[in-house]
Enzyme design. Structure first.
Site, mmCIF file in Angstrom:
data_model
loop_
_atom_site.group_PDB
_atom_site.id
_atom_site.type_symbol
_atom_site.label_atom_id
_atom_site.label_comp_id
_atom_site.label_asym_id
_atom_site.label_seq_id
_atom_site.Cartn_x
_atom_site.Cartn_y
_atom_site.Cartn_z
ATOM 1 N N LYS A 156 0.776 -1.144 -0.118
ATOM 2 C CA LYS A 156 -0.062 0.145 0.086
ATOM 3 C C LYS A 156 0.774 1.250 -0.049
ATOM 4 O O LYS A 156 0.313 2.320 -0.656
ATOM 5 C CB LYS A 156 -0.712 0.052 1.106
ATOM 6 C CG LYS A 156 -2.097 -0.998 1.292
ATOM 7 C CD LYS A 156 -3.003 -0.931 2.173
ATOM 8 C CE LYS A 156 -4.047 -1.901 2.202
ATOM 9 N NZ LYS A 156 -5.087 -1.697 3.328
ATOM 10 N N ASP B 99 -10.128 2.590 2.841
ATOM 11 C CA ASP B 99 -10.177 2.070 3.792
ATOM 12 C C ASP B 99 -10.889 2.880 4.816
ATOM 13 O O ASP B 99 -11.777 2.427 5.842
ATOM 14 C CB ASP B 99 -8.694 1.645 4.471
ATOM 15 C CG ASP B 99 -8.143 0.631 3.868
ATOM 16 O OD1 ASP B 99 -8.898 -0.444 3.307
ATOM 17 O OD2 ASP B 99 -6.776 0.585 3.746
ATOM 18 N N GLY C 293 -13.857 -6.451 11.844
ATOM 19 C CA GLY C 293 -13.747 -5.753 10.625
ATOM 20 C C GLY C 293 -14.399 -6.129 9.477
ATOM 21 O O GLY C 293 -13.746 -5.510 8.305
#
Ligand code: ATR
Length: 277
Positions: free
Chosen positions: A66, A101, A240
């Site tokens: 990322k 995110d 999550g």
């Protein structure tokens, strides 16, 4: 013609992204394929460039690429806030790297779980990439305060400093170690550490969970020691999975301009997990 997408990571075998995006495609009638691609640790850029040449329309990026992705492409404000890229859209010029995110976490907490962040006392545990990725979006919701607590104090302080150097210093932002939490209470506690992966408990007191507290673990797939502790302490507990599906829905929207329904997909993956356990 079928438009091709993929998620790139290392390791990647565990990724739920192909199941999620195939479910979105089925639901919306979008003609796409989506696969998981393992890139060598030193081969992210080569892998992405090859996919562009092969006519892929976009990719998701996961651990550990990322940050590398962040430096390869033009970035959106959301990616700049996170310092990382998890979604790349190849269709435009320039090619954009975005980060979904943060919006994924906010959608899960606020829409799916129905809890507002504004005015709440928020504890963010962890100061790695996962925590940094959601810090800015959380603060944008105007919590009463946000405390970053981390095993290593330096990293929590650096994350705070980095944020304040780029943003309005009026944000109510603190940084502490995990053993500095004895007298504090929070309405929302988010575990952004990797302790769920190793089944390690965090040295945090039960007293941090205020009445009606939401305890949110960014991990998914099983009950972590953090979730078990929060449950005993009387908190509402969430993993999550919702964040994972919501961040994917935002990526799907970037690529296709269509917003899929997330609830049926969250339920489908939850059911698959129950079958396995
Ligand atoms: P990620 O990208 O998942 O955030 P990372 O950048 O390696 O991964 O960060 C891992 C986070 O989990 C860090 O906040 C780390 O704390 P340190 O900064 O002190 O290393 C935290 N973490 C990992 N194992 C932990 C443990 N056993 N107890 C407490 N915190 C832990």
């Amino acid at each position: 013609m079928t438009d091709k997408y993929a998620v790139i990571g290392n390791p990647i075998g565990h990724s739920k992204s192909p199941i999620i995006h195939k479910a979105f495609a089925h639901q919306t009638g979008e003609d796409i394929s989506y696969e998981a691609i393992l890139a060598p640790l030193d081969g992210f850029e080569v892998t992405v460039q090859a996919l562009i040449v092969q006519g892929y329309k976009g990719v998701n990026v996961t651990v550990p690429f990322k940050f590398e992705a962040y430096h390869l492409f033009t970035t959106t404000n959301r990616a700049i806030d996170a310092g990382a890229v998890n979604t790349i859209d190849f269709s435009g010029s320039p090619i954009y790297g975005d980060n979904t995110d943060g919006v994924g976490l906010l959608s899960d907490i606020q829409q799916n779980l129905g809890i507002t962040i504004s005015g709440k006392r928020v504890l963010l545990i962890g100061a790695g990439g996962a925590a940094e990725g959601v810090l800015h979006p959380l603060l944008n919701q105007s919590p009463a305060k946000l405390l970053i607590a981390n095993r290593t104090l330096d990293k929590a302080q650096n994350m705070k400093k980095k944020f304040l150097s780029k943003n309005n210093p009026a944000f109510i932002l603190e940084a502490k170690t995990l053993d500095g939490l004895a007298d504090a209470q929070f309405d929302i506690v988010i575990n952004a550490t990797s302790t769920g992966l190793t089944d390690t408990a965090l040295p945090i007191p039960n007293s941090i969970f205020a009445k009606n507290c939401l305890a949110y673990d960014m991990m998914y797939g099983r009950e972590t020691p953090f979730m078990a502790q929060a449950r005993v302490a009387g908190a509402q507990v969430a993993d999550g999975l919702g964040m994972l599906v919501e961040q994917a829905a935002e990526a799907f929207y970037i690529w296709r301009g269509v917003r899929p329904e997330t609830q049926p997909v969250i339920q489908m993956i939850r059911a698959l997990q129950m079958e396995k356990s």
